[in-house]
Design an enzyme around this catalytic site. Structure first.
Site, mmCIF file in Angstrom:
data_model
loop_
_atom_site.group_PDB
_atom_site.id
_atom_site.type_symbol
_atom_site.label_atom_id
_atom_site.label_comp_id
_atom_site.label_asym_id
_atom_site.label_seq_id
_atom_site.Cartn_x
_atom_site.Cartn_y
_atom_site.Cartn_z
ATOM 1 N N HIS A 205 -13.581 10.353 -8.540
ATOM 2 C CA HIS A 205 -14.790 10.958 -9.102
ATOM 3 C C HIS A 205 -14.496 11.776 -10.355
ATOM 4 O O HIS A 205 -15.405 12.065 -11.136
ATOM 5 C CB HIS A 205 -15.541 11.792 -8.051
ATOM 6 N N ASP A 234 -11.811 7.581 -3.137
ATOM 7 C CA ASP A 234 -11.824 8.702 -4.086
ATOM 8 C C ASP A 234 -10.441 8.977 -4.666
ATOM 9 O O ASP A 234 -10.042 10.132 -4.820
ATOM 10 C CB ASP A 234 -12.395 9.970 -3.440
ATOM 11 N N SER A 317 -10.446 19.365 -8.303
ATOM 12 C CA SER A 317 -10.488 18.020 -7.745
ATOM 13 C C SER A 317 -9.360 17.162 -8.300
ATOM 14 O O SER A 317 -9.155 17.094 -9.517
ATOM 15 C CB SER A 317 -11.824 17.347 -8.067
#
Length: 465
Positions: A205, A234, A317
């Site tokens: 992402h 992901d 992230s």
């Protein structure tokens, strides 16, 4: 309509909502950019109404939009309502709030839109500013003070161990920047899995929305290209040619983790200094291995995650979660702030477990992807689909350069993907993952695409990367 920020680093600041459409989220394109890891890139939208009121729409955000404690899809604000996005609380007001000492009107000295009198807030990192201006970008890779935000450690040994781990992880942790041309569209963190080969792991992402990529390390940027992407896991893998200064992080095992064990999240989150600096947060393992299911449009079904109370902030992230031996035990990926019953929860952050990371990256390193079509998506909410009168599907965002999707002309932000091999999609990533499940890299798939303004969908055949 005015919005007053009640929590976070922008507390006490306020701004006017005067545009017909006003977007709130973490994305640079939003009028109100909120530095909150629980806020989606395009989280919500305000539409002004006669008399000063405004209509608030959730845009399929990961953690939802709440008005006066109730999760909403659409709500009318007439002044006095409390709006919550992630951990950030705003208050709507029909009157301009009085200015307080030390507080400013958001955007008044930061950025003014060329086509409107409305000011726009931008939380500008040094990196973002350099990218936008085309100047030489500099990343200050300075390890910040260790933030023992959720755990008090007794004795000097644990504190010294944390400092050592962060210091040694610095050359193995990088800033990842996704670009659309020369414009930055997102950023996150990554880590070195193979220094000799220049291989960098991050979240899928983080790459979503970009067609070119760069990594930042030791005060410099390096161009990176995609090796493979697994959107339903992901995870994504990048390669850089210049491998100087890179250091691979050693991989641990979930079988060696214990409940309550100290872990450290390292990465490049945004902060109040406006610069992208390496930072760390420390916590404990709450759950060694679990599945993560979230009823959000842009969140996949994680099959193996580690739950921790170590804070994961915007930009973390894709970065490493480390044990006190400096071994990577997870990839920081998601956080939960709202329970299914709408109550606010704290300290529920998730990293993809290292055991699953090993399995997926073993495939990505061969140059094969897992379920990746070569382009990324936006996820329109049901309300947005009704307003736009578009059919249910996923908005095609951007095709990555060099992919079959780009060669097939899918580098557009104004088309909707309706089906894969006849398997109809809804507006969620999970539906796409169901459609491509079991389809191997290199296998041809039939995409049903509706261009904006077209009356009839067209079919395009491409091979999964």
């Amino acid at each position: 309509m005015w919005l007053i920020v009640r929590t976070g680093e922008q507390q006490g600041q306020h701004l006017s909502v005067a545009d017909d459409e006003f977007f709130l989220g973490r994305g640079e394109e939003c009028q109100l950019v909120i530095p909150d890891g629980k806020v989606s890139r395009r989280h919500a939208r305000l539409r002004t109404l006669p008399g000063g009121a405004a209509e608030l729409h959730d845009l399929g955000s990961s953690n939802g939009t709440f008005v006066n404690g109730e999760r909403i899809e659409t709500a009318t604000l007439v002044g006095g309502e409390q709006v919550q996005l992630g951990d950030t609380i705003l208050v709507a007001s029909l009157e301009e709030p009085p200015r307080q000492s030390g507080h400013t009107v958001l955007g008044s000295a930061i950025f003014r839109r060329a086509d409107s009198a409305v000011h726009r807030l931008r939380v500008q990192r040094g990196l973002r500013r350099a990218t936008a201006l085309g100047a030489a970008a500099v990343v200050t890779a300075v390890v910040s003070a260790i933030l023992l935000a959720t755990r008090v450690f007794f004795g000097d040994d644990a504190s010294a161990a944390v400092k050592r781990v962060v210091r040694e992880a610095a050359p193995g942790t990088v800033l990842v920047v996704a670009q659309d041309g020369s414009r930055e569209v997102g950023s996150g963190s990554g880590w070195v899995i193979d220094a000799k080969e220049g291989l960098i792991v991050t979240n899928a992402h983080v790459l979503n929305g970009g067609n070119t990529f760069r990594i930042g390390l030791a005060n410099e940027f390096r161009d990176a290209r995609v090796v493979g992407v697994a959107p339903c896991e992901d995870l994504g893998l990048l390669r850089v040619r210049d491998t100087s200064g890179l250091k691979a992080l050693p991989l641990g095992s979930q079988s060696s983790l214990e409940l309550g064990e100290t872990v450290i999240a390292v990465g490049y989150p945004g902060n109040a200094s406006g610069e992208a600096s390496l930072t760390s947060t420390t916590g404990v393992v709450s759950v060694v291995e679990s599945a993560y299911r979230e009823s959000a449009l842009d969140v996949p079904r994680y099959s193996n995650v580690i739950q921790t109370d170590a804070a994961i902030n915007p930009g973390n992230s894709g970065g490493p979660l480390l044990d006190l031996d400096g071994r990577l035990v997870g990839v920081n990926s998601a956080g939960r702030t709202i329970a299914r019953d709408g109550r606010i929860v704290q300290g529920q952050n998730y990293a993809i477990g290292v055991d699953r990371v090993k399995e997926v990256t073993r495939i990505l390193r061969t140059g094969r992807s897992l379920g990746w079509s070569g382009f990324s998506f936006d996820y329109p909410s049901a309300a947005e689909l009704r307003r736009s009168k578009r059919p249910v599907g996923l908005r095609i965002n951007e095709a990555v350069q060099g992919t079959e999707a780009a060669r097939a002309g899918l580098s557009t932000k104004d088309a909707t993907l309706l089906a894969v091999n006849g398997f109809s999609l809804d507006n969620s990533l999970a539906s796409y993952c169901d459609a491509v499940d079991g389809i191997a890299s290199g296998e041809q798939v039939r995409l049903t695409v509706l261009d904006r303004g077209a009356r009839k969908a067209r079919e395009i055949t491409v091979a999964l990367e």
